[in-house]
Design an enzyme around this catalytic site. Structure first.
Site, short mmCIF file in Angstrom:
data_model
loop_
_atom_site.label_atom_id
_atom_site.label_comp_id
_atom_site.label_asym_id
_atom_site.label_seq_id
_atom_site.Cartn_x
_atom_site.Cartn_y
_atom_site.Cartn_z
N GLY A 12 48.23 48.99 17.03
CA GLY A 12 49.01 49.82 16.28
C GLY A 12 48.40 49.57 14.61
O GLY A 12 48.20 50.55 13.95
N GLU A 37 45.34 30.97 13.94
CA GLU A 37 46.50 31.38 12.77
C GLU A 37 47.08 30.09 12.54
O GLU A 37 48.04 29.49 13.42
CB GLU A 37 47.58 32.48 13.38
CG GLU A 37 46.93 33.73 13.70
CD GLU A 37 47.85 34.94 13.63
OE1 GLU A 37 49.23 34.73 13.25
OE2 GLU A 37 47.50 35.86 14.36
N ASP A 66 47.75 39.97 8.41
CA ASP A 66 49.01 39.11 8.79
C ASP A 66 50.46 40.07 8.40
O ASP A 66 50.60 39.97 7.18
CB ASP A 66 48.97 37.68 8.44
CG ASP A 66 49.90 36.70 9.33
OD1 ASP A 66 49.90 37.17 10.60
OD2 ASP A 66 50.49 35.98 8.73
N SER A 67 51.34 40.06 9.22
CA SER A 67 52.39 40.86 8.70
C SER A 67 53.55 40.44 9.04
O SER A 67 53.77 39.72 10.16
CB SER A 67 52.43 42.32 9.36
OG SER A 67 51.24 42.89 8.74
N TYR A 144 58.42 46.51 15.27
CA TYR A 144 59.66 46.73 14.73
C TYR A 144 59.91 48.26 13.95
O TYR A 144 61.15 48.39 13.50
CB TYR A 144 59.92 45.72 13.48
CG TYR A 144 59.93 44.20 13.89
CD1 TYR A 144 60.95 43.39 14.72
CD2 TYR A 144 58.73 43.66 14.21
CE1 TYR A 144 61.00 42.49 15.21
CE2 TYR A 144 58.57 42.40 14.56
CZ TYR A 144 59.93 41.59 15.18
OH TYR A 144 59.53 40.39 15.53
#
Ligand code: ITT
Length: 191
Positions: A12, A37, A66-67, A144
């Site tokens: 995505g 990470e 990075d979200s 989300y």
């Protein structure tokens, strides 16, 4: 055409960044091999470390993303742990945690990390503010998106093209592009 490797296993994210950068003559190539990470409360150091690691390993300009989603009533949870929480709880259980909460305020944040081999990494944050919906709505996007409302419409309902105009990721990429264009115009002056 400029080429940037985007290290991500998330299809995505990859599709969004590819579509946003294409009109600017930047070709994005996906690398699914991951990066270490760091365990941090902030997204910036995680993205910086990942981009530098990837650029030096791949010996070409590299980008990481990075979200996280930060929910006010949950004191910013899940934030940097959003991937773990998506895997372990998913949207329906996050909604359960929010039962009875009237303050639905939340924000999505992306930090784009970018690095060239042998150089210092740069970070470009982007934020979009919204609300946690009362139920999942819409089938677009990923993660989300069905529970994050932006101006009354969830990102899941908005559709990819519209999401790409306003999202946290779009804002982070816009900030990267500002720096990148400046660097193309003044090749000696930056980084
Ligand atoms: P990479 O580290 O391989 O890039 P990841 O999915 O593990 O992929 P993160 O660590 O940044 O990426 O996790 C962020 C979490 O937030 C993850 O569960 C995503 O699905 C979700 N997420 C990120 N951007 C999102 C967006 O634009 N809309 C909805 N959910 C998003």
């Amino acid at each position: 055409m400029h080429k940037v490797v985007f290290v991500t296993g998330n299809e995505g994210k990859f599709a969004e960044v590819r579509d946003i950068l294409k009109p600017f003559g930047i070709e994005v190539i996906q690398d699914k091999n991951g990066y270490p990470e760091l365990q941090e409360d902030e997204l910036e150091p995680i993205a910086a470390y990942g981009a530098q690691y990837a650029a030096n390993k791949l010996k070409m300009p590299a980008m990481v993303d990075d979200s996280g989603i930060f929910i006010k009533a949950l004191n910013g949870f899940p934030g940097p742990y959003s991937r773990f929480v998506e895997d372990k709880l998913g949207n329906s259980k996050v909604l359960k945690l929010m039962e009875g909460e009237t303050d639905r305020t939340a924000y999505f944040k992306t930090v784009i990390g970018y690095c060239e081999p042998g150089k210092e990494p740069l970070v470009f944050p982007g934020v979009v503010e919204g609300k946690i919906a009362y139920e999942e709505r819409g089938t677009g996007g990923f993660g989300y998106d069905p529970i994050f409302e932006y101006q009354g419409v969830t990102f899941g309902e908005l559709g990819d093209a519209e999401k790409n105009k306003v999202s946290h990721r779009r804002r982070a990429i816009d900030s990267f592009l500002e720096w990148f264009k400046d660097k193309l115009e003044n090749p000696e002056s930056k980084n």
